[in-house]
Design an enzyme around this catalytic site. Structure first.
Site, mmCIF file in Angstrom:
data_model
loop_
_atom_site.group_PDB
_atom_site.id
_atom_site.type_symbol
_atom_site.label_atom_id
_atom_site.label_comp_id
_atom_site.label_asym_id
_atom_site.label_seq_id
_atom_site.Cartn_x
_atom_site.Cartn_y
_atom_site.Cartn_z
ATOM 1 N N ASP A 129 -23.828 -25.270 14.719
ATOM 2 C CA ASP A 129 -25.029 -24.876 13.978
ATOM 3 C C ASP A 129 -25.005 -25.396 12.543
ATOM 4 O O ASP A 129 -24.113 -25.065 11.756
ATOM 5 C CB ASP A 129 -25.137 -23.350 13.989
ATOM 6 C CG ASP A 129 -26.509 -22.866 13.570
ATOM 7 O OD1 ASP A 129 -27.043 -23.375 12.574
ATOM 8 O OD2 ASP A 129 -27.052 -21.957 14.233
ATOM 9 N N SER A 143 -31.100 -25.409 13.225
ATOM 10 C CA SER A 143 -30.962 -24.370 14.248
ATOM 11 C C SER A 143 -32.291 -24.167 14.985
ATOM 12 O O SER A 143 -32.820 -25.111 15.548
ATOM 13 C CB SER A 143 -30.466 -23.078 13.598
ATOM 14 O OG SER A 143 -29.972 -22.178 14.552
#
Length: 335
Positions: free
Chosen positions: A215, A43
């Site tokens: 993600d 991320s």
């Protein structure tokens, strides 16, 4: 470029705006003269890692990363208004049935927060900033970078359901670790980096090599396994919460140095809202605070370790000096 035997690795965990904490920690690491040969990020950690990985001396790359976060504090990278988003997402704890989930999405669209049911935020500002900060050609020649992504499930005729991916991540579906240097074209580089930070409901998924990704933090927020598979034995992990849940005993062959917040890094103890607010606050005051805390915590964690290394080095040098002196005496001709 990929080293044959990376000696020092760096793991950057995910956490949205809390990624500013990693900047402060990295500044202290650079001051010590430590330079990783391989990086794994999830991320925001993947985006920070991309800036660090460019083909420059590591201290300069850290300086560039610091400058990027200064820009983040002044740019409007989250659209629409984050206050409205925080208020809206407080209802997600109720959105675990099809009826309530549908109500939530209808509410978001009605309030103008979503143009469709795939994402709250417009990815254009972050993508533009990423394109300005990261040159894919430099990245391919830079420090080896592994990015964590999660394979998203899209069912024909049903579209995308973010709740399904949350459930899959919690019930054993594994993350994927992909090496940026293996990407042969520039657009794939950008898509892969954006995919790693594509938090469901907040940002849209990205298509990479025919697979939809979101993600990577859903399944692996501490991507040490990517480095372990490459044979890296010494790793520094920079966490973005003081109680990171992971088992370092899963890596018996790795020497792991952890840098983590000494105190809670969330802005408040309020469930859901406090965590979301910490993810989305890119204000200059908050970024400065996090960088300061990252630097201080890195110093607190690393000074004792560096002192041990110095003591061992001094003892080794004393031993070698004694051995050399003894050898010279033995080689001296008799009187």
């Amino acid at each position: 470029m990929k080293p044959a035997n990376p000696q020092l690795g760096l793991v950057l965990t995910g956490g949205g705006a809390k990624g500013a904490y990693q900047v402060g920690a990295l500044q202290y690491i650079a001051e010590l003269g430590l330079e990783p040969q391989i990086i794994a990020g999830t991320s925001i950690g993947a985006l920070n890692g991309a800036v660090l990985s460019v083909a420059y001396p590591f201290p300069y790359a850290v300086q560039r990363l610091n400058q990027l976060w200064e820009q983040l504090s002044k740019a409007e990278i989250l659209r629409p208004n984050t206050g409205a988003v925080l208020h809206t997402l407080s209802y997600t704890t109720q959105a675990f049935t099809p009826t309530l989930r549908g109500w939530l999405l209808d509410f978001l669209i009605t309030k103008g927060l979503m143009q469709n049911s795939s994402a709250i935020f417009d990815p254009a500002p972050i993508e533009q900033l990423l394109r300005e900060a990261v040159n894919p050609g430099e990245l391919r020649r830079g420090i080896e970078l592994w990015v964590t992504v999660f394979p998203s499930l899209k069912i024909p005729a049903l579209g995308y359901d973010w709740l399904v991916d949350f459930i899959r991540a919690r019930t054993g579906t594994d993350a994927h670790w992909l090496c940026i240097q293996d990407c042969t074209d520039d657009e794939t580089v950008y898509k892969l980096l954006l995919a790693s930070a594509a938090l469901p409901l907040a940002f849209p998924s990205q298509e990479v090599n025919g697979q939809s990704y979101i993600d990577g933090g859903l399944a692996d927020n501490v991507p040490l396994r990517a480095l372990a598979k490459r044979g890296c034995k010494n790793v520094i992990v920079i966490h973005l919460k003081n109680g990171a849940a992971w088992n370092r005993h899963d890596f018996p062959e790795q020497t792991v140095i952890e840098i983590r917040p000494e105190q809670r890094i969330e802005k408040s103890d309020t469930p859901i809202i406090g965590k979301i607010d910490s993810y989305l606050d890119f204000s200059s005051e908050r970024i400065a605070e996090l960088k300061k805390r990252g630097y201080e915590d890195a110093k607190r964690c690393l000074i004792p370790i560096m002192e041990v290394f110095k003591t061992v080095k001094d003892q080794r040098e004393s031993h070698n000096s004694l051995v050399n002196s003894t050898q010279r005496l033995l080689n001296d001709p008799p009187l």
